[in-house]
Structure formats: structure tokens, C-alpha cells
Design a protein around this motif. Structure first.
Motif, PDB file in Angstrom:
ATOM      1  N   MET A 230     -10.396 -23.207   1.886  1.00  0.00           N
ATOM      2  CA  MET A 230      -9.992 -22.485   3.101  1.00  0.00           C
ATOM      3  C   MET A 230      -8.569 -21.963   2.970  1.00  0.00           C
ATOM      4  O   MET A 230      -8.261 -20.847   3.353  1.00  0.00           O
ATOM      5  N   GLY A 231      -7.678 -22.761   2.347  1.00  0.00           N
ATOM      6  CA  GLY A 231      -6.302 -22.334   2.176  1.00  0.00           C
ATOM      7  C   GLY A 231      -6.196 -21.114   1.294  1.00  0.00           C
ATOM      8  O   GLY A 231      -5.425 -20.185   1.581  1.00  0.00           O
ATOM      9  N   GLN A 232      -6.949 -21.077   0.196  1.00  0.00           N
ATOM     10  CA  GLN A 232      -6.922 -19.943  -0.717  1.00  0.00           C
ATOM     11  C   GLN A 232      -7.467 -18.686  -0.038  1.00  0.00           C
ATOM     12  O   GLN A 232      -6.940 -17.583  -0.222  1.00  0.00           O
ATOM     13  N   GLN A 233      -8.520 -18.860   0.745  1.00  0.00           N
ATOM     14  CA  GLN A 233      -9.114 -17.740   1.482  1.00  0.00           C
ATOM     15  C   GLN A 233      -8.119 -17.187   2.511  1.00  0.00           C
ATOM     16  O   GLN A 233      -7.980 -15.972   2.653  1.00  0.00           O
ATOM     17  N   HIS A 234      -7.419 -18.079   3.194  1.00  0.00           N
ATOM     18  CA  HIS A 234      -6.419 -17.658   4.181  1.00  0.00           C
ATOM     19  C   HIS A 234      -5.279 -16.925   3.491  1.00  0.00           C
ATOM     20  O   HIS A 234      -4.768 -15.914   4.004  1.00  0.00           O
ATOM     21  N   GLU A 235      -4.878 -17.407   2.317  1.00  0.00           N
ATOM     22  CA  GLU A 235      -3.812 -16.765   1.556  1.00  0.00           C
ATOM     23  C   GLU A 235      -4.221 -15.361   1.117  1.00  0.00           C
ATOM     24  O   GLU A 235      -3.426 -14.413   1.200  1.00  0.00           O
ATOM     25  N   MET A 236      -5.469 -15.218   0.667  1.00  0.00           N
ATOM     26  CA  MET A 236      -5.966 -13.907   0.251  1.00  0.00           C
ATOM     27  C   MET A 236      -6.027 -12.947   1.431  1.00  0.00           C
ATOM     28  O   MET A 236      -5.659 -11.764   1.312  1.00  0.00           O
ATOM     29  N   LEU A 237      -6.442 -13.443   2.584  1.00  0.00           N
ATOM     30  CA  LEU A 237      -6.494 -12.606   3.783  1.00  0.00           C
ATOM     31  C   LEU A 237      -5.089 -12.111   4.139  1.00  0.00           C
ATOM     32  O   LEU A 237      -4.895 -10.924   4.432  1.00  0.00           O
ATOM     33  N   GLY A 238      -4.107 -12.995   4.089  1.00  0.00           N
ATOM     34  CA  GLY A 238      -2.737 -12.602   4.392  1.00  0.00           C
ATOM     35  C   GLY A 238      -2.218 -11.563   3.417  1.00  0.00           C
ATOM     36  O   GLY A 238      -1.530 -10.602   3.815  1.00  0.00           O
ATOM     37  N   LEU A 239      -2.553 -11.725   2.143  1.00  0.00           N
ATOM     38  CA  LEU A 239      -2.133 -10.757   1.136  1.00  0.00           C
ATOM     39  C   LEU A 239      -2.755  -9.391   1.402  1.00  0.00           C
ATOM     40  O   LEU A 239      -2.058  -8.364   1.389  1.00  0.00           O
ATOM     41  N   LEU A 240      -4.051  -9.358   1.661  1.00  0.00           N
ATOM     42  CA  LEU A 240      -4.738  -8.084   1.906  1.00  0.00           C
ATOM     43  C   LEU A 240      -4.204  -7.398   3.163  1.00  0.00           C
ATOM     44  O   LEU A 240      -4.041  -6.171   3.189  1.00  0.00           O
ATOM     45  N   GLU A 241      -3.924  -8.184   4.186  1.00  0.00           N
ATOM     46  CA  GLU A 241      -3.329  -7.618   5.398  1.00  0.00           C
ATOM     47  C   GLU A 241      -1.988  -6.948   5.062  1.00  0.00           C
ATOM     48  O   GLU A 241      -1.703  -5.833   5.519  1.00  0.00           O
ATOM     49  N   ALA A 242      -1.180  -7.626   4.264  1.00  0.00           N
ATOM     50  CA  ALA A 242       0.133  -7.084   3.906  1.00  0.00           C
ATOM     51  C   ALA A 242      -0.004  -5.820   3.062  1.00  0.00           C
ATOM     52  O   ALA A 242       0.749  -4.855   3.248  1.00  0.00           O
ATOM     53  N   LEU A 243      -0.949  -5.801   2.138  1.00  0.00           N
ATOM     54  CA  LEU A 243      -1.150  -4.625   1.292  1.00  0.00           C
ATOM     55  C   LEU A 243      -1.581  -3.420   2.119  1.00  0.00           C
ATOM     56  O   LEU A 243      -1.057  -2.306   1.950  1.00  0.00           O
ATOM     57  N   LEU A 244      -2.523  -3.628   3.026  1.00  0.00           N
ATOM     58  CA  LEU A 244      -2.987  -2.521   3.864  1.00  0.00           C
ATOM     59  C   LEU A 244      -1.891  -2.039   4.805  1.00  0.00           C
ATOM     60  O   LEU A 244      -1.713  -0.825   5.001  1.00  0.00           O
ATOM     61  N   THR A 245      -1.145  -2.975   5.384  1.00  0.00           N
ATOM     62  CA  THR A 245      -0.053  -2.605   6.281  1.00  0.00           C
ATOM     63  C   THR A 245       1.002  -1.791   5.543  1.00  0.00           C
ATOM     64  O   THR A 245       1.531  -0.801   6.083  1.00  0.00           O
ATOM     65  N   THR A 246       1.299  -2.181   4.313  1.00  0.00           N
ATOM     66  CA  THR A 246       2.275  -1.443   3.517  1.00  0.00           C
ATOM     67  C   THR A 246       1.793  -0.028   3.243  1.00  0.00           C
ATOM     68  O   THR A 246       2.580   0.930   3.295  1.00  0.00           O
ATOM     69  N   MET A 247       0.508   0.129   2.975  1.00  0.00           N
ATOM     70  CA  MET A 247      -0.031   1.476   2.777  1.00  0.00           C
ATOM     71  C   MET A 247       0.051   2.289   4.061  1.00  0.00           C
ATOM     72  O   MET A 247       0.496   3.440   4.060  1.00  0.00           O
ATOM     73  N   GLU A 248      -0.363   1.668   5.163  1.00  0.00           N
ATOM     74  CA  GLU A 248      -0.430   2.387   6.444  1.00  0.00           C
ATOM     75  C   GLU A 248       0.948   2.828   6.941  1.00  0.00           C
ATOM     76  O   GLU A 248       1.117   3.963   7.396  1.00  0.00           O
ATOM     77  N   HIS A 249       1.928   1.931   6.865  1.00  0.00           N
ATOM     78  CA  HIS A 249       3.216   2.181   7.510  1.00  0.00           C
ATOM     79  C   HIS A 249       4.347   2.503   6.542  1.00  0.00           C
ATOM     80  O   HIS A 249       5.431   2.891   6.989  1.00  0.00           O
ATOM     81  N   GLY A 250       4.096   2.335   5.240  1.00  0.00           N
ATOM     82  CA  GLY A 250       5.128   2.615   4.250  1.00  0.00           C
ATOM     83  C   GLY A 250       4.766   3.745   3.316  1.00  0.00           C
ATOM     84  O   GLY A 250       5.404   4.791   3.301  1.00  0.00           O
ATOM     85  N   ILE A 251       3.710   3.541   2.543  1.00  0.00           N
ATOM     86  CA  ILE A 251       3.383   4.518   1.498  1.00  0.00           C
ATOM     87  C   ILE A 251       2.849   5.817   2.085  1.00  0.00           C
ATOM     88  O   ILE A 251       3.236   6.907   1.644  1.00  0.00           O
ATOM     89  N   ILE A 252       1.959   5.740   3.060  1.00  0.00           N
ATOM     90  CA  ILE A 252       1.371   6.977   3.602  1.00  0.00           C
ATOM     91  C   ILE A 252       2.428   7.898   4.201  1.00  0.00           C
ATOM     92  O   ILE A 252       2.438   9.106   3.895  1.00  0.00           O
TER      93      ILE A 252
END
Length: 201
Positions: free
Chosen positions: A1-23
Motif C-alpha cells: 500500500m505504501g509503494q502504491q501511495h508513493e507512485m500515486l503521489g509521483l504521478l500526481e506531481a508529474l501531471l501537475t508539473t505538465m499542466e501548470h509548468g511545462i504547458i
């Protein structure tokens, strides 16, 4: 569960960076005649943003999104610049052979990408990555080693697919919105590319 939660947090951060930074950066880049490729550096420790950049080939054909990001990274004062081993490398598109080498030489042990080489060719009408892999390195699409002694490269969309519901559906919706935005940016680039001086446009 911890690894899954960590992966979810990473993916959220990656998408947010694309949405609000890179785009937003890429919108300005495309308006100046550049391609749609962008990149960012994120701290592994707390997923905070260090740097975001986009393609700048109208200045120099070597300034792909990833290489231009590394250029800007090494322009940071030494004390302000984190160790590359402490960072996540985010690329909007699967890096080309030049960018793969640049990421390696800069000491990164990872990269995450949103669109594949095939997407660049088929959806964005930019076939050069696969042509160079084939003509210079005699590699088929995906023929390079994504997990090696230097780094591990991972597809963001594949990682999202591996999530359980409801997180998978929620992140897929965000990914679809990102894809639609890039389709718009691609159309704008294609409409104006005849006016730029990029050798491989």
C-alpha cells in the motif's frame, strides 16, 4: 500500500508539473516557432519543482526540450543546483537519441515521459526520433534498453494504467486533457513551421 501511495503521489506531481509548468512554457515556445517538446526537473525528496523548460530550436537546433532544460540546469549557480541523482527527470515526449545521451551524461538515473516516440511520429507528425534511431543506430521503435546501468525510463501513461480505481480513472481524465492540449499545440506548430529555420522540422 505504501509503494502504491508513493507512485500515486509521483504521478500526481508529474501531471501537475505538465499542466501548470511545462504547458504554459510550451505555449510561449510554440508561439515563437518551436516544437512542442518540454521537460522539467523535480526533487525526489518532496516532489517540488526545480526547473521547467521547453524546446528552443529556433535559437539552436540542439535545444530540444530536454537538452535546453539541462542547459538551464547547469546555468544555475553551483550551490543552488541540486545533484542530478536527487532529481526526477520529466520529459513530455520519449527522449530522442541525443536527449537520452544528454540525460545520461548529466548523471540522471531516471526519466519519465508522457508521449511515446510513436506518438511523436503518428500523432504529432514529427518522425525524426524514430528515423534517427533506425538510420543511425539500426533500432526499431522501442529498441533501446529502458532499464540499464545508467537509468530507468518509464511511461507515465503505462504507470497510470497500472493504478487501481478510482485513482486510475481520475488520472486518465487528466491525461486525456493533457493530450487534447498537446493536439492543439501540435496543430499550431504544424501551421507555422514553414516560417522557422529548424533543420528537422
Amino acid at each position: 500500500m505504501g509503494q502504491q501511495h508513493e507512485m500515486l503521489g509521483l504521478l500526481e506531481a508529474l501531471l501537475t508539473t505538465m499542466e501548470h509548468g511545462i504547458i504554459p512554457a510550451t505555449e510561449a515556445g510554440v508561439a515563437a516557432g518551436n516544437k512542442i517538446f518540454g521537460a522539467a526537473l523535480i526533487r525526489k525528496s518532496d516532489l517540488s519543482l526545480v526547473l521547467v523548460e521547453t524546446n528552443n530550436e529556433t535559437e539552436n537546433p540542439l535545444w530540444h526540450g530536454e537538452v535546453h532544460t539541462l542547459k538551464r540546469f547547469y546555468e544555475m549557480a553551483g550551490r543552488e543546483r541540486p545533484d542530478s541523482r536527487d532529481l526526477i527527470f520529466l520529459s513530455t515526449h520519449e527522449p530522442c537519441s541525443m536527449c537520452l545521451s544528454a540525460i545520461t551524461w548529466a548523471g540522471f538515473d531516471n526519466f519519465y515521459y508522457f508521449f511515446s516516440h510513436e506518438d511523436s511520429r503518428d500523432n504529432f507528425s514529427i518522425p525524426h526520433d524514430l528515423k534517427i534511431l533506425k538510420e543511425v543506430f539500426t533500432l526499431e521503435p522501442g529498441g533501446y534498453n529502458k532499464a540499464n546501468a545508467f537509468w530507468k525510463g518509464q511511461s507515465i501513461t503505462d504507470l497510470i494504467t497500472g493504478l487501481p480505481e478510482p485513482d486510475r480513472g481520475r488520472l486518465e481524465q487528466r491525461a486525456e486533457a493533457i493530450s487534447r492540449k498537446y493536439a492543439e499545440l501540435s496543430a499550431a506548430y504544424q501551421d507555422g513551421k514553414a516560417n522557422n529555420a529548424i533543420p528537422l522540422n
